[in-house]
Design an enzyme around this catalytic site. Structure first.
Site, PDB file in Angstrom:
ATOM      1  CG  ASP A   1      -2.187   0.866   0.906  1.00 17.87           C
ATOM      2  OD1 ASP A   1      -2.128   1.697  -0.031  1.00 17.87           O
ATOM      3  OD2 ASP A   1      -3.206   0.735   1.606  1.00 17.87           O
TER       4      ASP A   1
HETATM    5  C1  BGC Z   1      -5.013   3.223   0.120  1.00 17.24           C
HETATM    6  C2  BGC Z   1      -5.212   2.188  -0.957  1.00 17.24           C
HETATM    7  C3  BGC Z   1      -5.106   2.841  -2.307  1.00 17.24           C
HETATM    8  C4  BGC Z   1      -3.755   3.503  -2.411  1.00 17.24           C
HETATM    9  C5  BGC Z   1      -3.486   4.142  -3.752  1.00 17.24           C
HETATM   10  C6  BGC Z   1      -3.778   4.056  -0.096  1.00 17.24           C
HETATM   11  O1  BGC Z   1      -3.712   5.132   0.762  1.00 17.24           O
HETATM   12  O2  BGC Z   1      -4.972   2.581   1.370  1.00 17.24           O
HETATM   13  O3  BGC Z   1      -6.457   1.560  -0.794  1.00 17.24           O
HETATM   14  O4  BGC Z   1      -5.319   1.903  -3.324  1.00 17.24           O
HETATM   15  O5  BGC Z   1      -3.659   4.510  -1.424  1.00 17.24           O
HETATM   16  O6  BGC Z   1      -4.198   5.292  -3.934  1.00 17.24           O
END
Ligand code: BGC
Length: 728
Positions: free
Chosen positions: A268
């Protein structure tokens, strides 16, 4: 020379065909390319960056494998051109985006889509979203989010399918299939347990045991992977002291070795780097070492891989063979997506808001709305003079909900706009936004109510109040919204409340102040027409709660599929107001409940009313005893006993009465949507293989245990009378 028998020839031909299968063909291409790559180029593939045109330089140097947050087809092509034409090996970039519930056309929140209990519709929506996204050059979405969410304080309940593992798995599978059908790779996230954050506060620690993970949190991931999910994202949380991004047991032992996943694993956003804050890594270099060795293939935005991985390989801390495996997973995906043949997007063929997609979004919004109360005020007669009020009546941006990065408010149809088509509308917003506390607007709305025959109040949450990092410790309506509802009630006119929110709010007092309540998890672009159709009876509500609705936030976490305590409630507990002064310590009995809010939720999982009524009868099984390889055949009659043609979601629950580890008091195992004419009865059935009663038992074996079971078919998780059977 010996002559070949016909059989040998056939076997050889089959082997040859297999040898030339597309999978092998792709693997050959991957190996060929990998053999030409320098360590630096390999690591470049493992690097994912966010941004715009400055990515061109990184792409030309072969220092980025994937980008996110770039949605302009011209910019995408520019980065792609740099990668394909200017970098030494010409490896195309994998372009990603959070297409969570639509790209341009925004569908209801995933939680709302789960309320449809209609996987086919969800698949169709995912396909339509993929069509839009792919036409803009996006090839990979960070969806579906499969986190089981049992605590509505957690803002990200909006993004998933709620509290039930089976519903979650079916919705995840539907999304994966839908995306795939239009060439969009999916990413199951967040692996794992992220939704169980302590106190419902985002990013917080979790303490799930291996058995809980296997019985509750893994199944949706496994099913989505079996359905073809191409990638998986690690989660921000640490579970039992180990951050997911550094958890080798999860990312290698379970995912690769046990499940055979051959897709790609991405962190993530900076979750590798965040292992420093967790206190699991001493610095970014250490975090990089841990996450790569745990089994992560791609680094989203920590810059750790591109900065330190080469050095770590040279120091012998990370084996180059691990890097090779990671790059194989990345290249395999790029070949599978056809990126090498077709890296560019046609800038003149962007698809957005076409009729088919808007119709799918509208249908999803219709089916996702849950009728929680109706004293007969709904549906409203067309042409009626209504006061439309409330901060969500005409809030095109807010009704799209969280994660609607690419949805455009100017394409959203609000309830106010849609209701004007069928009703004689007086509009007075009452409050400017959901947190507004001012009284002046409420006074105006109250005055306007005297000119109307009925009032429709649109309340809920602005988009920013749910989603990532947006946890709440109170789940009551914000601002003066409850005041607005009670002011409307005091006019004596019939009051309908429509809630648009990212989570199940604690709306008990508001329910008491209205004649009817329709609950919509932010319904998206076509929310307005869908709600207008529902209020006017053109459509009949059919949504069911995918998550338990609480009376108070203090009840969280509360979910239907819990195990029992040794002192379950009896339903006769004394509540706060009835406790005598100077009551003796044990005079209230000793059971599991809250003195102030009792035991039960406001609405159980699977609950939702209709304009008609349904009755279940003659529920029977084809046997009372089943072997472990048997199939349970359940039959029942479902009658539409009211005045409207409508759809009911029948739900099959089971309980395993005694287990080597305690089992949930109910578990959803099947559901189906049945559309019946007024007065009609259908004879229907479900088939449930006994093998689906398996769970991870005391020996950590996945098995069906013999013994007595109960089975219900009902319209929600709290209704019905069980039939009994045994497994032998
Ligand atoms: C989130 C994810 C997301 C990623 C990309 C993160 O902060 O937890 O769910 O896909 O950002 O935007």
């Amino acid at each position: 020379m010996r002559t070949m028998t016909k059989h040998t020839a056939l076997v050889l031909a089959a082997m040859l065909a297999l040898a030339c299968s597309p999978k092998d063909e792709i693997d050959r291409k991957v190996e060929d390319l990998l053999s030409k790559m320098t360590l630096h180029e390999k690591i470049g593939q493992m690097n994912q960056l966010s941004g715009g045109e400055w990515l061109v330089e990184s792409a030309a140097k072969g220092e980025v494998g994937s980008i996110l947050n770039c949605v302009d087809p011209a910019e995408i092509n520019a980065v792609q051109r740099a990668a394909v034409e200017d970098s030494r090996l010409g490896i195309p970039i994998l372009v990603s985006r959070d297409v969570i519930h639509g790209f341009r056309t925004i569908f209801p929140l995933p939680l709302g889509q789960a309320a449809t209990f209609d996987p086919a519709l969800v698949e169709k929506g995912a396909a339509a979203s993929a069509r839009e996204a792919v036409s803009s050059g996006i090839k990979w979405t960070f969806s579906p989010m499969l986190d089981i969410a049992r605590d509505p304080r957690w803002g990200r309940v909006a993004e998933g399918s709620g509290e039930d593992p089976y519903l979650d798995a079916l919705m995840g599978e539907a999304m994966v299939k839908g995306y795939r059908s239009e060439g969009l790779a999916s990413c199951v996230k967040h692996f794992v347990g992220y939704g169980a954050a302590e106190g419902g506060r985002d990013y917080n620690t979790t303490g799930l045991t291996e058995r809980m993970l296997r019985n509750v949190y893994f199944p949706a991931f496994k099913r989505a992977i079996d359905a073809g999910a191409e990638t998986l994202m690690t989660s921000f949380n640490e579970n039992d002291g180990i951050p997911s991004t550094g958890n080798r047991w999860l990312l290698t032992d379970i995912l690769r070795n046990e499940w055979g996943f051959d897709g790609m694993v991405v962190t993530d956003w900076n979750s590798s780097g965040e292992m420093v804050a967790h206190g699991f890594a001493s610095d970014l270099k250490h975090a990089t070492e841990i996450s790569v060795n745990a089994g992560v293939d791609m680094d989203m935005m920590s810059y750790g891989y591109i900065s330190f991985l080469e050095e770590l390989v040279k120091d012998g801390k990370v084996k180059e063979s691990r890097i090779d495996d990671a790059v194989r997973n990345i290249l395999r995906l790029k070949f599978r997506l056809g990126l090498f043949e077709n890296p560019y997007v046609d800038e003149n063929a962007v698809i957005a808001y076409d009729g088919e997609t808007l119709a799918a979004a509208r249908q999803a919004a219709v089916e996702s709305a849950i009728l929680l109360k109706n004293d007969g005020v709904l549906p409203l007669a067309k042409g009626m003079k209504i006061l439309v009020t409330g901060p969500l009546a005409d809030a095109p941006y807010e009704q799209m909900g969280t994660w609607a990065f690419d949805g455009e408010a100017e394409h959203t149809v609000t309830p106010l706009a849609a209701l004007k088509e069928s009703f004689n509308v007086i509009y007075e917003p009452g409050l400017a936004y959901s947190r507004d506390n001012s009284m002046a607007g409420i006074v105006k709305a109250r005055q306007a109510a005297s000119r109307a025959d009925a009032i429709v109040v649109f309340v809920g949450e602005e988009a920013i109040l749910s989603g990532e990092a947006h946890s709440l410790s109170s789940l009551d309506l914000q601002g003066a919204q409850s005041g607005l509802i009670s002011a409307m009630k005091s006019t004596g006119k019939p009051v309908v409340v429509v809630v648009m929110a990212g989570r199940p709010l604690t709306i008990e007092r508001d329910l008491a102040n209205c004649g009817a309540m329709l609950y919509c998890f932010h319904p998206g672009t076509m929310g307005g027409p869908a709600i207008a159709d529902l209020l006017s009876g053109v459509e009949v509500p059919s949504g069911k709660t995918p998550i338990t609705f609480l009376r108070t936030a203090g009840q969280a976490p509360m979910y239907y599929n819990h195990t029992n305590s040794g002192r379950p409630n009896t339903g006769t507990e004394t509540l706060l107001e009835d406790i005598p002064i100077a009551a003796g310590q044990t005079s209230l009995g000793c059971t599991s409940y809250y003195l102030d809010s009792g035991y039960g939720p406001l609405f159980p999982f699977g609950y939702g009313l209709s304009y008609t009524t349904f009755e279940y009868s003659n529920i029977s099984l084809d046997s009372t005893r089943y072997g472990k390889d048997g199939i349970i055949k359940v039959e029942f009659d479902l009658s539409n006993t009211g005045k409207y043609d409508a759809t009911e979601t029948a739900q099959l629950y089971v309980r395993d009465l005694v287990g080597s580890v305690t089992r949930p008091v109910k578990e959803l195992k099947r559901f189906g949507r049945f559309t019946l004419k007024a007065g009609e009865t259908v004879h229907a059935g479900f088939e449930l293989p006994v093998s689906e009663l398996a769970f991870w038992n005391s020996e950590m074996e996945y098995t069906v245990e013999e013994g007595a079971f109960q089975l219900w078919v009902a319209g929600n998780s709290a209704d019905g009378t069980p039939v009994e059977f045994t497994v032998e």
